[in-house]
Design a protein around this motif. Structure first.
Motif, PDB file in Angstrom:
ATOM      1  N   MET A  30       0.831  -1.202   0.000  1.00 31.60           N
ATOM      2  CA  MET A  30       0.000   0.000   0.000  1.00 31.60           C
ATOM      3  C   MET A  30       0.873   1.263   0.000  1.00 31.60           C
ATOM      4  SD  MET A  30      -3.192  -0.674  -0.272  1.00 31.60           S
ATOM      5  CE  MET A  30      -2.646  -1.953  -1.425  1.00 31.60           C
ATOM      6  N   GLY A  31       2.055   1.175   0.601  1.00 29.67           N
ATOM      7  CA  GLY A  31       2.981   2.299   0.508  1.00 29.67           C
ATOM      8  C   GLY A  31       3.447   2.530  -0.919  1.00 29.67           C
ATOM      9  N   VAL A  32       3.687   1.438  -1.643  1.00 30.66           N
ATOM     10  CA  VAL A  32       4.050   1.554  -3.058  1.00 30.66           C
ATOM     11  C   VAL A  32       2.885   2.125  -3.860  1.00 30.66           C
ATOM     12  CG1 VAL A  32       4.786   0.270  -5.098  1.00 30.66           C
ATOM     13  CG2 VAL A  32       5.702  -0.333  -2.859  1.00 30.66           C
ATOM     14  N   VAL A  33       1.662   1.721  -3.507  1.00 31.99           N
ATOM     15  CA  VAL A  33       0.481   2.234  -4.206  1.00 31.99           C
ATOM     16  C   VAL A  33       0.332   3.740  -3.987  1.00 31.99           C
ATOM     17  CG1 VAL A  33      -2.042   2.155  -4.259  1.00 31.99           C
ATOM     18  CG2 VAL A  33      -0.734   0.033  -4.219  1.00 31.99           C
ATOM     19  N   SER A  34       0.615   4.217  -2.772  1.00 31.78           N
ATOM     20  CA  SER A  34       0.540   5.661  -2.521  1.00 31.78           C
ATOM     21  C   SER A  34       1.567   6.410  -3.364  1.00 31.78           C
ATOM     22  CB  SER A  34       0.760   5.944  -1.040  1.00 31.78           C
ATOM     23  OG  SER A  34       2.063   5.560  -0.640  1.00 31.78           O
ATOM     24  N   GLN A  35       2.767   5.844  -3.519  1.00 35.18           N
ATOM     25  CA  GLN A  35       3.754   6.453  -4.403  1.00 35.18           C
ATOM     26  C   GLN A  35       3.300   6.380  -5.863  1.00 35.18           C
ATOM     27  OE1 GLN A  35       7.531   4.575  -3.658  1.00 35.18           O
ATOM     28  NE2 GLN A  35       7.634   5.261  -1.531  1.00 35.18           N
ATOM     29  N   LEU A  36       2.554   5.338  -6.193  1.00 35.41           N
ATOM     30  CA  LEU A  36       2.020   5.207  -7.548  1.00 35.41           C
ATOM     31  C   LEU A  36       1.014   6.317  -7.833  1.00 35.41           C
ATOM     32  CD1 LEU A  36       2.000   3.363 -10.088  1.00 35.41           C
ATOM     33  CD2 LEU A  36       0.088   2.148  -9.066  1.00 35.41           C
ATOM     34  N   PHE A  37       0.184   6.653  -6.864  1.00 36.00           N
ATOM     35  CA  PHE A  37      -0.758   7.765  -7.034  1.00 36.00           C
ATOM     36  C   PHE A  37      -0.004   9.078  -7.257  1.00 36.00           C
ATOM     37  CE2 PHE A  37      -3.869   5.304  -4.145  1.00 36.00           C
ATOM     38  CZ  PHE A  37      -4.230   4.509  -5.215  1.00 36.00           C
ATOM     39  N   GLU A  38       1.056   9.282  -6.483  1.00 32.18           N
ATOM     40  CA  GLU A  38       1.846  10.502  -6.643  1.00 32.18           C
ATOM     41  C   GLU A  38       2.486  10.555  -8.023  1.00 32.18           C
ATOM     42  OE1 GLU A  38       5.665  12.756  -4.476  1.00 32.18           O
ATOM     43  OE2 GLU A  38       4.839  10.876  -3.662  1.00 32.18           O
ATOM     44  N   TYR A  39       3.001   9.430  -8.468  1.00 35.00           N
ATOM     45  CA  TYR A  39       3.610   9.393  -9.801  1.00 35.00           C
ATOM     46  C   TYR A  39       2.561   9.618 -10.886  1.00 35.00           C
ATOM     47  CZ  TYR A  39       6.122   7.698 -13.894  1.00 35.00           C
ATOM     48  OH  TYR A  39       6.688   7.594 -15.141  1.00 35.00           O
ATOM     49  N   THR A  40       1.343   9.156 -10.654  1.00 29.99           N
ATOM     50  CA  THR A  40       0.267   9.391 -11.624  1.00 29.99           C
ATOM     51  C   THR A  40       0.010  10.871 -11.810  1.00 29.99           C
ATOM     52  OG1 THR A  40      -0.778   7.276 -11.047  1.00 29.99           O
ATOM     53  CG2 THR A  40      -2.145   8.918 -12.153  1.00 29.99           C
ATOM     54  N   LEU A  41      -0.061  11.626 -10.706  1.00 33.22           N
ATOM     55  CA  LEU A  41      -0.291  13.064 -10.803  1.00 33.22           C
ATOM     56  C   LEU A  41       0.881  13.774 -11.472  1.00 33.22           C
ATOM     57  CD1 LEU A  41      -1.799  13.648  -7.238  1.00 33.22           C
ATOM     58  CD2 LEU A  41      -3.030  13.386  -9.400  1.00 33.22           C
ATOM     59  N   ILE A  42       2.107  13.330 -11.168  1.00 36.42           N
ATOM     60  CA  ILE A  42       3.284  13.930 -11.803  1.00 36.42           C
ATOM     61  C   ILE A  42       3.274  13.659 -13.306  1.00 36.42           C
ATOM     62  CG2 ILE A  42       5.810  13.849 -11.916  1.00 36.42           C
ATOM     63  CD1 ILE A  42       5.822  13.235  -8.927  1.00 36.42           C
ATOM     64  N   THR A  43       2.891  12.447 -13.684  1.00 38.74           N
ATOM     65  CA  THR A  43       2.850  12.097 -15.103  1.00 38.74           C
ATOM     66  C   THR A  43       1.772  12.891 -15.833  1.00 38.74           C
ATOM     67  OG1 THR A  43       3.551   9.850 -14.497  1.00 38.74           O
ATOM     68  CG2 THR A  43       2.699  10.171 -16.721  1.00 38.74           C
ATOM     69  N   MET A  44       0.613  13.056 -15.201  1.00 36.31           N
ATOM     70  CA  MET A  44      -0.439  13.876 -15.809  1.00 36.31           C
ATOM     71  C   MET A  44       0.043  15.312 -16.032  1.00 36.31           C
ATOM     72  SD  MET A  44      -3.737  12.496 -13.627  1.00 36.31           S
ATOM     73  CE  MET A  44      -4.808  13.797 -14.234  1.00 36.31           C
ATOM     74  N   ARG A  45       0.736  15.860 -15.062  1.00 35.84           N
ATOM     75  CA  ARG A  45       1.236  17.230 -15.190  1.00 35.84           C
ATOM     76  C   ARG A  45       2.269  17.329 -16.309  1.00 35.84           C
ATOM     77  NH1 ARG A  45       1.848  21.782 -11.713  1.00 35.84           N
ATOM     78  NH2 ARG A  45       3.665  23.041 -12.265  1.00 35.84           N
ATOM     79  N   GLY A  46       3.190  16.353 -16.354  1.00 40.21           N
ATOM     80  CA  GLY A  46       4.202  16.368 -17.407  1.00 40.21           C
ATOM     81  C   GLY A  46       3.594  16.247 -18.795  1.00 40.21           C
ATOM     82  N   LEU A  47       2.566  15.413 -18.941  1.00 42.53           N
ATOM     83  CA  LEU A  47       1.920  15.277 -20.243  1.00 42.53           C
ATOM     84  C   LEU A  47       1.221  16.583 -20.643  1.00 42.53           C
ATOM     85  CD1 LEU A  47       1.124  13.367 -22.576  1.00 42.53           C
ATOM     86  CD2 LEU A  47      -0.942  12.816 -21.277  1.00 42.53           C
ATOM     87  N   MET A  48       0.571  17.228 -19.684  1.00 44.49           N
ATOM     88  CA  MET A  48      -0.103  18.483 -20.008  1.00 44.49           C
ATOM     89  C   MET A  48       0.902  19.559 -20.416  1.00 44.49           C
ATOM     90  SD  MET A  48      -3.234  18.733 -17.242  1.00 44.49           S
ATOM     91  CE  MET A  48      -2.225  18.390 -15.804  1.00 44.49           C
ATOM     92  N   GLU A  49       2.070  19.582 -19.774  1.00 42.57           N
ATOM     93  CA  GLU A  49       3.093  20.562 -20.152  1.00 42.57           C
ATOM     94  C   GLU A  49       3.581  20.318 -21.578  1.00 42.57           C
ATOM     95  OE1 GLU A  49       6.094  20.260 -17.222  1.00 42.57           O
ATOM     96  OE2 GLU A  49       5.012  21.435 -15.716  1.00 42.57           O
ATOM     97  N   LEU A  50       3.746  19.053 -21.952  1.00 43.00           N
ATOM     98  CA  LEU A  50       4.208  18.756 -23.309  1.00 43.00           C
ATOM     99  C   LEU A  50       3.137  19.068 -24.339  1.00 43.00           C
ATOM    100  CD1 LEU A  50       6.127  15.407 -22.687  1.00 43.00           C
ATOM    101  CD2 LEU A  50       7.104  17.648 -23.199  1.00 43.00           C
ATOM    102  N   ILE A  51       1.875  18.758 -24.008  1.00 39.63           N
ATOM    103  CA  ILE A  51       0.797  19.069 -24.951  1.00 39.63           C
ATOM    104  C   ILE A  51       0.668  20.576 -25.140  1.00 39.63           C
ATOM    105  CG2 ILE A  51      -1.698  18.945 -25.319  1.00 39.63           C
ATOM    106  CD1 ILE A  51      -1.726  16.254 -23.963  1.00 39.63           C
ATOM    107  N   GLY A  52       0.843  21.307 -24.044  1.00 35.83           N
ATOM    108  CA  GLY A  52       0.733  22.758 -24.125  1.00 35.83           C
ATOM    109  C   GLY A  52       1.930  23.440 -24.748  1.00 35.83           C
ATOM    110  N   GLY A  53       2.997  22.663 -24.994  1.00 33.81           N
ATOM    111  CA  GLY A  53       4.194  23.246 -25.610  1.00 33.81           C
ATOM    112  C   GLY A  53       5.107  23.919 -24.647  1.00 33.81           C
ATOM    113  N   SER A  54       4.963  23.624 -23.338  1.00 35.12           N
ATOM    114  CA  SER A  54       5.825  24.272 -22.342  1.00 35.12           C
ATOM    115  C   SER A  54       7.236  23.664 -22.367  1.00 35.12           C
ATOM    116  CB  SER A  54       5.229  24.109 -20.933  1.00 35.12           C
ATOM    117  OG  SER A  54       3.947  24.678 -20.895  1.00 35.12           O
TER     118      SER A  54
END
Length: 258
Positions: free
Chosen positions: A234-258
């Protein structure tokens, strides 16, 4: 009503992005959730976001239909990357089931309609309950809200040919398998040691039928190890949730051309 007509194109674009995000987003995309509920939730979220986003006045013309397609693709991509990362939990369950002997006993996931491993489905349900208990679904909704800071509503294109965007998606895909392997490694490693022990017993005591003893022994050891490492998992799963949010942010930055 007449005063709202000039702003209707902007509201429709927001509504398209939010509802397309719900198509792929974990939890909200399940078939067990009625479609009217998804549409209604998307409508009211879009209505709230409409008054908080500083968007230009748009006209319905040929370029506007391209914006609708772009908004749908943005919502689907953001929801897909979140679903992709969380799929590591089911992949880990598939690794475990293959070693336990449960690989042939896949079940139909009523939420997605696809076959999923028994252990993976168990881990996934527990992880979703954990996600709901820590209000992780609120963070996922925040992701689609803050996407307008990276991908403006009047941006007319998505850089699909951008090399960094392709590398980012491939990296997220490979990271998903790496996290799945890390989650399954304690159980898979324990079953491997059981296989080694059964091989030694088969060579030293030929009278013992290890095929009859091996399967229930591996299942029993797997359950014991799963209970022992559930807290760590479950500790790994909590880190997985954090990585999910980081990945979503990184994808949005690339789509936006940042």
């Amino acid at each position: 009503m007449v005063d709202l007509l000039p702003e209707f194109p902007v509201f429709l674009l927001i509504f398209v992005r939010v509802t397309s995000f719900f198509i792929m987003m974990p939890i909200f995309s399940y078939r067990t959730i009625p479609a009217p509920f998804k549409i209604g939730l998307g409508f009211f979220l879009a209505w709230i976001m409409f008054y908080t986003i500083d968007a230009p006045v748009l006209e319905i013309n040929g370029a506007y239909f391209l914006l609708i397609m772009k908004e749908a693709l943005v919502g689907i991509l953001i929801g897909f990357i979140a679903y992709l990362i969380l799929s590591a939990i089911q992949i880990a369950g598939g690794f475990i089931d293959f070693q336990m002997g449960f690989a042939i006993a896949n079940v139909i996931d009523p939420q997605t309609g696809a076959q999923s491993p028994i252990t993976g489905q168990y881990f996934y349900i527990v992880s979703l309950l954990f996600l709901l208990s820590v209000n992780g679904h609120h963070l996922l909704i925040d992701g689609i809200y803050y996407s307008y800071q990276f991908v403006p509503i009047d941006q007319a294109w998505i850089p699909f040919g951008k090399e960094s965007l392709v590398e980012f998606v491939l990296k997220a895909f490979s990271t998903m398998f790496m996290i799945a392997l890390q989650m399954a490694l304690p159980i898979v490693g324990s079953i491997f040691l059981v296989d080694v022990a059964l091989g030694i017993v088969a060579r030293t005591v030929p009278q013992l039928n290890v095929f009859v003893v091996g399967l229930p022994l591996k299942i029993g050891v797997s359950f014991i190890v799963i209970v022992a490492v559930m807290t760590v998992m479950m500790g790994v799963v909590s880190q997985l949730f954090e990585y999910t949010l980081i990945t979503m942010r990184g994808l949005m930055e690339l789509i936006g051309g940042s």
